[in-house]
Design a protein around this motif. Sequence first.
Motif, PDB file in Angstrom:
ATOM      1  N   VAL A 114       0.839  -1.203   0.000  1.00  0.00           N
ATOM      2  CA  VAL A 114       0.000   0.000   0.000  1.00  0.00           C
ATOM      3  C   VAL A 114       0.875   1.254   0.000  1.00  0.00           C
ATOM      4  CG1 VAL A 114      -1.732   1.290   1.299  1.00  0.00           C
ATOM      5  CG2 VAL A 114      -1.900  -1.198   1.135  1.00  0.00           C
ATOM      6  N   GLY A 115       1.951   1.230   0.770  1.00  0.00           N
ATOM      7  CA  GLY A 115       2.863   2.367   0.785  1.00  0.00           C
ATOM      8  C   GLY A 115       3.500   2.613  -0.563  1.00  0.00           C
ATOM      9  N   GLY A 116       3.781   1.543  -1.297  1.00  0.00           N
ATOM     10  CA  GLY A 116       4.322   1.703  -2.636  1.00  0.00           C
ATOM     11  C   GLY A 116       3.371   2.446  -3.556  1.00  0.00           C
ATOM     12  N   VAL A 117       2.083   2.209  -3.370  1.00  0.00           N
ATOM     13  CA  VAL A 117       1.070   2.917  -4.173  1.00  0.00           C
ATOM     14  C   VAL A 117       0.986   4.380  -3.772  1.00  0.00           C
ATOM     15  CG1 VAL A 117      -1.393   3.047  -4.708  1.00  0.00           C
ATOM     16  CG2 VAL A 117      -0.250   0.819  -4.563  1.00  0.00           C
ATOM     17  N   LEU A 118       0.947   4.649  -2.460  1.00  0.00           N
ATOM     18  CA  LEU A 118       0.742   6.011  -1.974  1.00  0.00           C
ATOM     19  C   LEU A 118       1.996   6.879  -2.102  1.00  0.00           C
ATOM     20  CD1 LEU A 118      -1.302   5.234   1.270  1.00  0.00           C
ATOM     21  CD2 LEU A 118      -2.175   5.925  -0.967  1.00  0.00           C
ATOM     22  N   LEU A 119       3.173   6.273  -1.880  1.00  0.00           N
ATOM     23  CA  LEU A 119       4.402   7.062  -1.814  1.00  0.00           C
ATOM     24  C   LEU A 119       5.262   6.970  -3.060  1.00  0.00           C
ATOM     25  CD1 LEU A 119       5.440   6.215   1.868  1.00  0.00           C
ATOM     26  CD2 LEU A 119       4.147   8.195   1.042  1.00  0.00           C
ATOM     27  N   LEU A 120       5.213   5.840  -3.750  1.00  0.00           N
ATOM     28  CA  LEU A 120       6.080   5.642  -4.905  1.00  0.00           C
ATOM     29  C   LEU A 120       5.331   5.641  -6.231  1.00  0.00           C
ATOM     30  CD1 LEU A 120       8.426   2.852  -3.470  1.00  0.00           C
ATOM     31  CD2 LEU A 120       8.710   5.335  -3.373  1.00  0.00           C
ATOM     32  N   GLY A 121       4.011   5.845  -6.175  1.00  0.00           N
ATOM     33  CA  GLY A 121       3.231   5.901  -7.409  1.00  0.00           C
ATOM     34  C   GLY A 121       3.067   4.563  -8.100  1.00  0.00           C
ATOM     35  N   GLU A 122       3.166   3.464  -7.354  1.00  0.00           N
ATOM     36  CA  GLU A 122       3.000   2.150  -7.961  1.00  0.00           C
ATOM     37  C   GLU A 122       1.513   1.850  -8.193  1.00  0.00           C
ATOM     38  OE1 GLU A 122       4.960  -0.573  -5.379  1.00  0.00           O
ATOM     39  OE2 GLU A 122       6.967   0.203  -5.830  1.00  0.00           O
ATOM     40  N   ARG A 123       1.272   0.865  -9.046  1.00  0.00           N
ATOM     41  CA  ARG A 123      -0.104   0.522  -9.423  1.00  0.00           C
ATOM     42  C   ARG A 123      -0.810  -0.209  -8.281  1.00  0.00           C
ATOM     43  NH1 ARG A 123      -2.237  -4.069 -11.843  1.00  0.00           N
ATOM     44  NH2 ARG A 123      -0.115  -4.937 -11.865  1.00  0.00           N
ATOM     45  N   PHE A 124      -2.059   0.182  -8.016  1.00  0.00           N
ATOM     46  CA  PHE A 124      -2.866  -0.501  -7.004  1.00  0.00           C
ATOM     47  C   PHE A 124      -3.625  -1.624  -7.694  1.00  0.00           C
ATOM     48  CE2 PHE A 124      -6.547  -0.886  -4.043  1.00  0.00           C
ATOM     49  CZ  PHE A 124      -5.809  -1.240  -2.928  1.00  0.00           C
ATOM     50  N   SER A 125      -3.050  -2.820  -7.640  1.00  0.00           N
ATOM     51  CA  SER A 125      -3.597  -3.951  -8.379  1.00  0.00           C
ATOM     52  C   SER A 125      -4.685  -4.662  -7.585  1.00  0.00           C
ATOM     53  CB  SER A 125      -2.473  -4.941  -8.695  1.00  0.00           C
ATOM     54  OG  SER A 125      -1.967  -5.488  -7.484  1.00  0.00           O
ATOM     55  N   LEU A 126      -5.352  -5.577  -8.276  1.00  0.00           N
ATOM     56  CA  LEU A 126      -6.369  -6.397  -7.617  1.00  0.00           C
ATOM     57  C   LEU A 126      -5.734  -7.262  -6.531  1.00  0.00           C
ATOM     58  CD1 LEU A 126      -9.274  -7.461  -7.459  1.00  0.00           C
ATOM     59  CD2 LEU A 126      -8.674  -9.128  -9.247  1.00  0.00           C
ATOM     60  N   HIS A 127      -4.515  -7.773  -6.796  1.00  0.00           N
ATOM     61  CA  HIS A 127      -3.809  -8.561  -5.783  1.00  0.00           C
ATOM     62  C   HIS A 127      -3.681  -7.775  -4.481  1.00  0.00           C
ATOM     63  CE1 HIS A 127      -2.622 -11.359  -8.966  1.00  0.00           C
ATOM     64  NE2 HIS A 127      -2.216 -12.172  -8.018  1.00  0.00           N
ATOM     65  N   ARG A 128      -3.292  -6.517  -4.604  1.00  0.00           N
ATOM     66  CA  ARG A 128      -3.050  -5.712  -3.411  1.00  0.00           C
ATOM     67  C   ARG A 128      -4.356  -5.382  -2.692  1.00  0.00           C
ATOM     68  NH1 ARG A 128       1.907  -1.741  -5.487  1.00  0.00           N
ATOM     69  NH2 ARG A 128       3.118  -3.445  -6.391  1.00  0.00           N
ATOM     70  N   ALA A 129      -5.413  -5.158  -3.459  1.00  0.00           N
ATOM     71  CA  ALA A 129      -6.710  -4.887  -2.841  1.00  0.00           C
ATOM     72  C   ALA A 129      -7.208  -6.106  -2.064  1.00  0.00           C
ATOM     73  CB  ALA A 129      -7.722  -4.492  -3.918  1.00  0.00           C
ATOM     74  N   VAL A 130      -7.062  -7.287  -2.652  1.00  0.00           N
ATOM     75  CA  VAL A 130      -7.488  -8.512  -1.975  1.00  0.00           C
ATOM     76  C   VAL A 130      -6.611  -8.773  -0.752  1.00  0.00           C
ATOM     77  CG1 VAL A 130      -7.728 -11.018  -2.198  1.00  0.00           C
ATOM     78  CG2 VAL A 130      -8.432  -9.519  -4.077  1.00  0.00           C
ATOM     79  N   ALA A 131      -5.294  -8.556  -0.904  1.00  0.00           N
ATOM     80  CA  ALA A 131      -4.379  -8.753   0.223  1.00  0.00           C
ATOM     81  C   ALA A 131      -4.744  -7.855   1.388  1.00  0.00           C
ATOM     82  CB  ALA A 131      -2.942  -8.488  -0.223  1.00  0.00           C
ATOM     83  N   LEU A 132      -5.021  -6.590   1.098  1.00  0.00           N
ATOM     84  CA  LEU A 132      -5.393  -5.643   2.152  1.00  0.00           C
ATOM     85  C   LEU A 132      -6.688  -6.079   2.832  1.00  0.00           C
ATOM     86  CD1 LEU A 132      -4.902  -2.990   3.638  1.00  0.00           C
ATOM     87  CD2 LEU A 132      -6.114  -1.815   1.794  1.00  0.00           C
ATOM     88  N   SER A 133      -7.655  -6.538   2.055  1.00  0.00           N
ATOM     89  CA  SER A 133      -8.933  -6.972   2.621  1.00  0.00           C
ATOM     90  C   SER A 133      -8.762  -8.175   3.536  1.00  0.00           C
ATOM     91  CB  SER A 133      -9.916  -7.314   1.489  1.00  0.00           C
ATOM     92  OG  SER A 133     -10.147  -6.187   0.660  1.00  0.00           O
ATOM     93  N   LEU A 134      -7.961  -9.149   3.096  1.00  0.00           N
ATOM     94  CA  LEU A 134      -7.734 -10.342   3.913  1.00  0.00           C
ATOM     95  C   LEU A 134      -7.060  -9.994   5.231  1.00  0.00           C
ATOM     96  CD1 LEU A 134      -6.523 -12.912   1.223  1.00  0.00           C
ATOM     97  CD2 LEU A 134      -8.665 -12.989   2.504  1.00  0.00           C
ATOM     98  N   VAL A 135      -6.061  -9.124   5.162  1.00  0.00           N
ATOM     99  CA  VAL A 135      -5.338  -8.754   6.374  1.00  0.00           C
ATOM    100  C   VAL A 135      -6.230  -7.989   7.339  1.00  0.00           C
ATOM    101  CG1 VAL A 135      -3.511  -7.261   7.248  1.00  0.00           C
ATOM    102  CG2 VAL A 135      -3.029  -8.842   5.393  1.00  0.00           C
TER     103      VAL A 135
END
Length: 298
Positions: A114-135
């Motif tokens: 998530v920090g990579g998306v917010l701070l480094l401009g990386e892509r917020f993928s479906l993998h990351r959304a699902v990972a965040l939800s599970l955690v």
Amino acid sequence: MHDTAERPLAGILLRLLSGLLFTGMMVCVKAVSTEVPLGQTVFFRSAFALLPIVAFMIWRREFPRALATRRPLGHLMRSGLGAAAMFASFAAVARLPVAEATLLAQLSPVAMAVGGVLLLGERFSLHRAVALSLVLVGVAALVLPELQGQMDGRLLGYALGLLAALLTAGALLTVRRISRTETAASIAFYFVLVTALAGLATLPLGWVETAWPTLGLLVLSGLFGGAAHICMTLALRYAEVSRLAPFEYVALIWPVLADLWLFGQPLSPGFLLALPFVAGGAALAAFEGRGFRRPLRQ
């Protein structure tokens, strides 16, 4: 370099060993947590971690050449965040079973994504959304039962564990930035050096005299921590990250056994319910898109 060739069995064994050593460090920290101030524990863990790290660098003929740096401020930021994470993590271990504190540490890959998306401009993928939800579901399963019970040190331990995971993610994001010019050896060395100095700065707040076996446990915490870092570094050198994925969570077995056999603490229902969600979410975040990549040859 010849030592970057893929050696999957060696990588897997080193990853398992690093998990065992890390658990040994956490057990030592928890065992002395009621007797030794937090800053004193951080100092011993960091100062004695320098011994295996420097010995390893000498063995590889990288000392002191590998300590040269072009990013001193980057090292300072990474080390400062890492030092704060260590303080928070050890404070959490003092209040929680080792297994629960270790599970909370698995939030770092998700926070890093998530920090990579917010701070480094990386892509917020479906993998990351699902990972965040599970955690998030896993954390809720772990923490909510405590909110319904007595408000004791355990709840504070959860908060400190979450803070440690966030700070660790920040430190790893900084590593991602400076690793283009800095060696892994220099990053590890300056981290433990700064953390040792941070622990030493707490001396005026009051340290305690330590005798065996407490002193031995403090020294072992540093030796275990330094050796665990070396084993993890070599594991990632010899095997692909995706190949190590199943063994990443075998490492959770050791804290569970430590709680049951050494501290006589049964596993809480919240931990058992949270485990698959947190482990699954962390795995998605850590190994996204790496399943079919071949390692770079140098």
